[in-house]
Design an enzyme around this catalytic site. Structure first.
Site, PDB file in Angstrom:
ATOM      1  CE  LYS A   1      -2.098   3.127   1.892  1.00 35.58           C
ATOM      2  NZ  LYS A   1      -1.851   4.530   1.437  1.00 35.58           N
TER       3      LYS A   1
ATOM      4  N   GLY B   1       2.947   5.618  12.804  1.00 38.63           N
ATOM      5  CA  GLY B   1       3.738   4.458  13.232  1.00 38.63           C
ATOM      6  C   GLY B   1       3.347   4.015  14.636  1.00 38.63           C
TER       7      GLY B   1
ATOM      8  CD  GLU C   1      12.975   5.483   8.746  1.00 39.24           C
ATOM      9  OE1 GLU C   1      12.852   5.519   7.524  1.00 39.24           O
ATOM     10  OE2 GLU C   1      13.023   6.506   9.459  1.00 39.24           O
TER      11      GLU C   1
ATOM     12  CB  CYS D   1      12.869  10.138   7.592  1.00 37.14           C
ATOM     13  SG  CYS D   1      13.646   8.822   6.719  1.00 37.14           S
TER      14      CYS D   1
HETATM   15  C1  UN1 Z   1      14.178   8.867   3.936  1.00 32.53           C
HETATM   16  O1  UN1 Z   1      14.719   9.914   4.210  1.00 32.53           O
HETATM   17  O2  UN1 Z   1      12.964   8.737   4.081  1.00 32.53           O
HETATM   18  O3  UN1 Z   1      19.691   8.109   3.260  1.00 32.53           O
HETATM   19  C2  UN1 Z   1      14.964   7.757   3.364  1.00 32.53           C
HETATM   20  C3  UN1 Z   1      19.063   8.606   2.323  1.00 32.53           C
HETATM   21  C4  UN1 Z   1      18.274   7.686   1.436  1.00 32.53           C
HETATM   22  C5  UN1 Z   1      17.047   7.189   2.124  1.00 32.53           C
HETATM   23  C6  UN1 Z   1      16.279   8.227   2.867  1.00 32.53           C
HETATM   24  N1  UN1 Z   1      19.092   6.572   1.061  1.00 32.53           N
HETATM   25  O4  UN1 Z   1      19.072   9.785   2.095  1.00 32.53           O
END
Ligand code: UN1
Length: 496
Positions: free
Chosen positions: A173, A231, A249, A283
């Site tokens: 999803k 989450g 995460e 993130c």
């Molecule tokens: C995310 O920020 O949601 O480390 C993932 C990074 C990528 C993954 C980020 N390989 O910037």
């Protein structure tokens, strides 16, 4: 394009006929596609076929399962440029970042293909000479994979590829912001002839499609990458079901610590990439630059000058560094935090915000907002995730103070230290709370074969390749007695 769900090897519209539009955030007049707005009944169908497919998929040779992934990669490589272009249209990331997203998905899939010929257990010693003991990994069953919009190709591969390789079946999803990339993933699985029901796609929104999937009694594991509040709800409901596992995460309030001996040019480049790539919507984006007071003036000047040169615009334009943010909700949230920084007494170094001039009016474009602020009063704006082009420069005097500022947040995902002094780097490595750490690098750009995931509100530490395997497999013990009598490991006598 008119998208569909993919259930049991068939492309199906939701029988209830409801749909939603996939909008280009750089030009809200442009509808990239129309996709089914699925509900509980669609989810039930997908879980049913995934359960049926599980009994044969798990028995297939692990090497044969891996070969499907290898074939998937060949298709992606052949269409990588088109995929990146469609991604830019759908999620607004600059085209070079979209290419990198595709490359990351290729890396992940290749890594899992390679793993198909490596051991899936260990031979271990027994207390008893005549006993053989093994640890084997076995699949968990039916996996729900729920992914965010900001890495619409790479993050789904983090979740889906390890699950499939280990013999699980999957219901995917995706975020309702990026249904097209999810559709492409389903297309590739269809074209490589993956057996029906092994991979299924349900398009739609969290409450109507995501939640019925998370709470379905026949789903064994929920893999989730997204916001912390969602989450937390997922973890709560999975904990209440005695056999369901959730690996989540969930964001960060990441920092770069710039020490007094730092190479300042490198520090500025690392900070620009960390704060403004994906318009700050990773993130792992850094929204705090914790800088030693000796170098803070020089650093701030160079950082702001560089930020002023950032080209903002249509993400398919090669010259563009920063595309739009994803939607109006994001604009509102970022604006709220820009204002909060002002209210809490920040010194504004670059007044960013919504762009509404010629060429920007049709999209959700925002420019970098940079401010300087002391940590003494623990301002709220320095502790909450913003997810946008919004960054603070925070002074520190001692390494202890930098560590305190770094750790005094509810998150612990990515961090970076800029220094030429290995002792400082080592102290920060040991004392900071993080899941993904860097020295003389940005806080973004993780590689798929390393652990990825955070502490505290950032997550369970599981959602990426090398660690996600632990979420989608059971480790079982298998012990064999080769003698004709029973000898017990703890010395128990078998005599009656
Ligand atoms: C995310 O920020 O949601 O480390 C993932 C990074 C990528 C993954 C980020 N390989 O910037």
């Amino acid at each position: 394009m008119q998208g569909k769900n993919y259930i049991g090897g068939e492309w199906v519209s939701s029988p209830w006929g409801e749909t939603f539009e996939d909008i280009n955030p750089a030009n809200t007049q442009e509808v990239v596609g129309v996709f089914p707005k699925s509900n509980q009944k669609d989810v039930e169908e997908a879980v049913k076929v995934a359960r049926e497919a599980y009994s044969t998929w798990r028995r297939l040779s692990r090497i044969k399962r891996g070969e499907y992934l290898d074939n998937f990669v060949q298709l992606v490589k052949a269409e990588a440029e088109e995929l990146a272009y469609l991604m830019a249209k759908e999620c607004g990331k600059a085209i070079n970042e979209c290419r990198a997203d595709v490359v990351e998905g290729i890396h992940m899939t290749q890594f899992m293909f390679g793993r198909s010929r490596t051991p899936y257990g260990d031979v271990v010693a027994s207390e008893i000479g005549e006993k053989d003991a093994y640890m084997l990994r076995r699949p968990k069953g039916v996996i729900a994979a729920i992914s965010p919009w900001n890495f619409p190709f790479a993050i789904p591969t983090w979740l889906i590829m390890p699950s499939l390789l280990e013999g699980n079946t999957v219901i995917f999803k995706p975020s309702e912001e990026t249904p097209l990339m999810a559709h492409k993933i389903a297309e590739y699985f269809h074209r490589v002839g993956l057996p029906a029901g092994v991979f299924n796609l349900i398009q739609g929104h969290g409450p109507q499609a995501g939640w019925p999937l998370v709470t379905h009694p026949d789903v064994d594991v929920v893999l989730f990458v997204g916001s912390a509040p969602v989450g937390a709800e997922i973890k709560k409901v999975c904990a209440a079901d005695y056999r369901k596992m959730a690996a989540c995460e969930m964001g960060g309030k990441n920092a770069i610590i710039v020490c007094d001996d730092a190479n300042l040019e490198l520090a500025v480049n690392a900070a620009i990439l960390s704060a403004f790539k994906t318009s700050g919507q990773r993130c792992v984006s850094a929204s705090r630059l914790i800088v030693h007071e000796k170098v803070i003036d020089a650093f701030s000047k160079a950082f702001v000058e560089t930020a002023k040169r950032i080209v903002i615009g249509d993400p398919v334009d090669e010259k563009v560094f920063m595309g739009p943010v994803i939607n109006q909700k994001a604009v509102d949230k970022i604006t709220f935090y820009n204002n909060l920084a002002r209210e809490e007494g920040a010194e504004i170094l670059l007044k960013g915000g919504r762009l509404d001039g010629e060429g920007y009016r049709q999209g959700y474009f925002m420019s970098p907002f940079i401010y300087r602020m002391k940590y003494d009063s623990r301002p709220r704006v320095l502790r909450e995730e913003v997810f946008g082009p919004h960054v603070a420069i925070v002074p520190f005097r001692t390494l202890e103070e930098a560590i305190h500022i770094h750790n005094d947040v509810e998150y612990g995902l990515a961090m970076s230290v800029i220094t030429e002094d290995y002792r400082k780097a080592r102290t920060l490595r040991e004392e900071c709370e993080y899941g993904v750490g860097y020295v003389n690098l940005p806080s973004i750009g993780a590689e798929v074969h390393l652990p990825f995931g955070g502490l505290k509100k950032s997550g369970t530490g599981l959602p990426s390749a090398s660690t996600l395997i632990d979420a989608v497999t059971h480790r079982v013990a298998w012990t064999v007695n080769n003698a004709t009598e029973i000898k017990m490991a703890q010395g128990l006598s078998a005599a009656v």
